[in-house]
Design a protein around this motif. Structure first.
Motif, PDB file in Angstrom:
ATOM      1  N   GLY A  20       0.800  -1.217   0.000  1.00  0.00           N
ATOM      2  CA  GLY A  20       0.000   0.000   0.000  1.00  0.00           C
ATOM      3  C   GLY A  20       0.831   1.264   0.000  1.00  0.00           C
ATOM      4  N   CYS A  21       2.102   1.172   0.342  1.00  0.00           N
ATOM      5  CA  CYS A  21       2.954   2.356   0.462  1.00  0.00           C
ATOM      6  C   CYS A  21       3.840   2.575  -0.755  1.00  0.00           C
ATOM      7  CB  CYS A  21       3.830   2.230   1.711  1.00  0.00           C
ATOM      8  SG  CYS A  21       2.889   2.254   3.227  1.00  0.00           S
ATOM      9  N   ARG A  22       3.589   1.888  -1.805  1.00  0.00           N
ATOM     10  CA  ARG A  22       4.404   2.078  -3.003  1.00  0.00           C
ATOM     11  C   ARG A  22       4.166   3.459  -3.587  1.00  0.00           C
ATOM     12  NH1 ARG A  22       3.895  -3.632  -6.170  1.00  0.00           N
ATOM     13  NH2 ARG A  22       5.054  -4.831  -4.660  1.00  0.00           N
ATOM     14  N   GLU A  23       5.246   4.014  -4.079  1.00  0.00           N
ATOM     15  CA  GLU A  23       5.160   5.343  -4.680  1.00  0.00           C
ATOM     16  C   GLU A  23       4.641   5.207  -6.103  1.00  0.00           C
ATOM     17  OE1 GLU A  23       8.312   8.686  -6.098  1.00  0.00           O
ATOM     18  OE2 GLU A  23       8.691   7.690  -4.201  1.00  0.00           O
ATOM     19  N   LYS A  24       3.611   5.951  -6.413  1.00  0.00           N
ATOM     20  CA  LYS A  24       3.039   5.911  -7.756  1.00  0.00           C
ATOM     21  C   LYS A  24       3.550   7.125  -8.527  1.00  0.00           C
ATOM     22  CE  LYS A  24      -1.034   3.299  -6.649  1.00  0.00           C
ATOM     23  NZ  LYS A  24      -1.366   3.086  -5.318  1.00  0.00           N
ATOM     24  N   LYS A  25       4.149   6.860  -9.683  1.00  0.00           N
ATOM     25  CA  LYS A  25       4.705   7.930 -10.500  1.00  0.00           C
ATOM     26  C   LYS A  25       3.816   8.159 -11.715  1.00  0.00           C
ATOM     27  CE  LYS A  25       9.526   7.203  -9.332  1.00  0.00           C
ATOM     28  NZ  LYS A  25      10.875   7.030  -9.877  1.00  0.00           N
ATOM     29  N   THR A  26       3.774   9.402 -12.131  1.00  0.00           N
ATOM     30  CA  THR A  26       3.037   9.736 -13.344  1.00  0.00           C
ATOM     31  C   THR A  26       3.908   9.386 -14.546  1.00  0.00           C
ATOM     32  OG1 THR A  26       3.913  11.974 -13.447  1.00  0.00           O
ATOM     33  CG2 THR A  26       1.886  11.657 -12.178  1.00  0.00           C
ATOM     34  N   ALA A  27       3.316   9.403 -15.720  1.00  0.00           N
ATOM     35  CA  ALA A  27       4.055   9.092 -16.944  1.00  0.00           C
ATOM     36  C   ALA A  27       5.187  10.093 -17.151  1.00  0.00           C
ATOM     37  CB  ALA A  27       3.116   9.103 -18.139  1.00  0.00           C
ATOM     38  N   GLY A  28       4.946  11.341 -16.854  1.00  0.00           N
ATOM     39  CA  GLY A  28       5.975  12.372 -17.004  1.00  0.00           C
ATOM     40  C   GLY A  28       7.165  12.124 -16.089  1.00  0.00           C
ATOM     41  N   GLU A  29       6.886  11.701 -14.867  1.00  0.00           N
ATOM     42  CA  GLU A  29       7.964  11.411 -13.923  1.00  0.00           C
ATOM     43  C   GLU A  29       8.773  10.190 -14.378  1.00  0.00           C
ATOM     44  OE1 GLU A  29       6.123  13.044  -9.721  1.00  0.00           O
ATOM     45  OE2 GLU A  29       5.577  11.026 -10.400  1.00  0.00           O
ATOM     46  N   LYS A  30       8.099   9.198 -14.933  1.00  0.00           N
ATOM     47  CA  LYS A  30       8.801   8.013 -15.430  1.00  0.00           C
ATOM     48  C   LYS A  30       9.715   8.386 -16.591  1.00  0.00           C
ATOM     49  CE  LYS A  30       5.269   4.693 -14.092  1.00  0.00           C
ATOM     50  NZ  LYS A  30       4.254   3.742 -14.566  1.00  0.00           N
ATOM     51  N   ILE A  31       9.215   9.244 -17.490  1.00  0.00           N
ATOM     52  CA  ILE A  31      10.024   9.684 -18.634  1.00  0.00           C
ATOM     53  C   ILE A  31      11.221  10.478 -18.142  1.00  0.00           C
ATOM     54  CG2 ILE A  31      10.043  11.221 -20.646  1.00  0.00           C
ATOM     55  CD1 ILE A  31       7.110  10.369 -21.097  1.00  0.00           C
ATOM     56  N   GLU A  32      10.995  11.367 -17.184  1.00  0.00           N
ATOM     57  CA  GLU A  32      12.073  12.183 -16.636  1.00  0.00           C
ATOM     58  C   GLU A  32      13.150  11.297 -15.994  1.00  0.00           C
ATOM     59  OE1 GLU A  32      12.520  15.406 -13.073  1.00  0.00           O
ATOM     60  OE2 GLU A  32      10.744  15.561 -14.352  1.00  0.00           O
ATOM     61  N   ASP A  33      12.737  10.284 -15.251  1.00  0.00           N
ATOM     62  CA  ASP A  33      13.694   9.359 -14.645  1.00  0.00           C
ATOM     63  C   ASP A  33      14.493   8.616 -15.711  1.00  0.00           C
ATOM     64  OD1 ASP A  33      12.864  10.128 -12.144  1.00  0.00           O
ATOM     65  OD2 ASP A  33      11.627   8.342 -11.779  1.00  0.00           O
ATOM     66  N   GLY A  34      13.828   8.210 -16.773  1.00  0.00           N
ATOM     67  CA  GLY A  34      14.506   7.512 -17.858  1.00  0.00           C
ATOM     68  C   GLY A  34      15.531   8.395 -18.540  1.00  0.00           C
ATOM     69  N   VAL A  35      15.175   9.647 -18.777  1.00  0.00           N
ATOM     70  CA  VAL A  35      16.093  10.598 -19.417  1.00  0.00           C
ATOM     71  C   VAL A  35      17.308  10.822 -18.519  1.00  0.00           C
ATOM     72  CG1 VAL A  35      16.357  13.011 -20.128  1.00  0.00           C
ATOM     73  CG2 VAL A  35      14.328  11.719 -20.808  1.00  0.00           C
ATOM     74  N   GLU A  36      17.084  10.936 -17.217  1.00  0.00           N
ATOM     75  CA  GLU A  36      18.195  11.125 -16.284  1.00  0.00           C
ATOM     76  C   GLU A  36      19.126   9.918 -16.284  1.00  0.00           C
ATOM     77  OE1 GLU A  36      16.701  12.103 -12.412  1.00  0.00           O
ATOM     78  OE2 GLU A  36      15.847  14.001 -13.082  1.00  0.00           O
ATOM     79  N   GLU A  37      18.555   8.724 -16.335  1.00  0.00           N
ATOM     80  CA  GLU A  37      19.373   7.510 -16.354  1.00  0.00           C
ATOM     81  C   GLU A  37      20.222   7.440 -17.623  1.00  0.00           C
ATOM     82  OE1 GLU A  37      17.121   3.946 -15.638  1.00  0.00           O
ATOM     83  OE2 GLU A  37      16.199   4.783 -13.854  1.00  0.00           O
ATOM     84  N   VAL A  38      19.635   7.787 -18.751  1.00  0.00           N
ATOM     85  CA  VAL A  38      20.386   7.793 -20.015  1.00  0.00           C
ATOM     86  C   VAL A  38      21.494   8.833 -19.952  1.00  0.00           C
ATOM     87  CG1 VAL A  38      20.235   8.309 -22.473  1.00  0.00           C
ATOM     88  CG2 VAL A  38      18.495   6.884 -21.396  1.00  0.00           C
ATOM     89  N   GLY A  39      21.179  10.001 -19.431  1.00  0.00           N
ATOM     90  CA  GLY A  39      22.190  11.057 -19.294  1.00  0.00           C
ATOM     91  C   GLY A  39      23.336  10.614 -18.400  1.00  0.00           C
TER      92      GLY A  39
END
Length: 51
Positions: A20-39
């Motif tokens: 129940g305590c899992r963090e739910k991310k929006t699509a924009g946040e997931k994309i931002e995290d992916g871009v940061e990882e690639v960078g």
């Protein structure tokens, strides 16, 4: 028999709390995290090549 019931209740309660305590991310946040990882990956590769 009571110990078994208490153990089962404890496991169900812990499972509910942990899922129940899992963090739910929006699509924009997931994309931002992916871009940061690639960078970060590009930055590490550039650093490895320069040395």
């Amino acid at each position: 028999m009571r110990k078994l019931a208490y153990t089962f209740l404890l496991l169900v309660t812990a499972g509910t709390i942990l899922t129940g305590c899992r963090e739910k991310k929006t699509a924009g946040e997931k994309i931002e995290d992916g871009v940061e990882e690639v960078g970060d990956g590009i930055e590490h590769a550039a650093h490895d090549v320069s040395h």
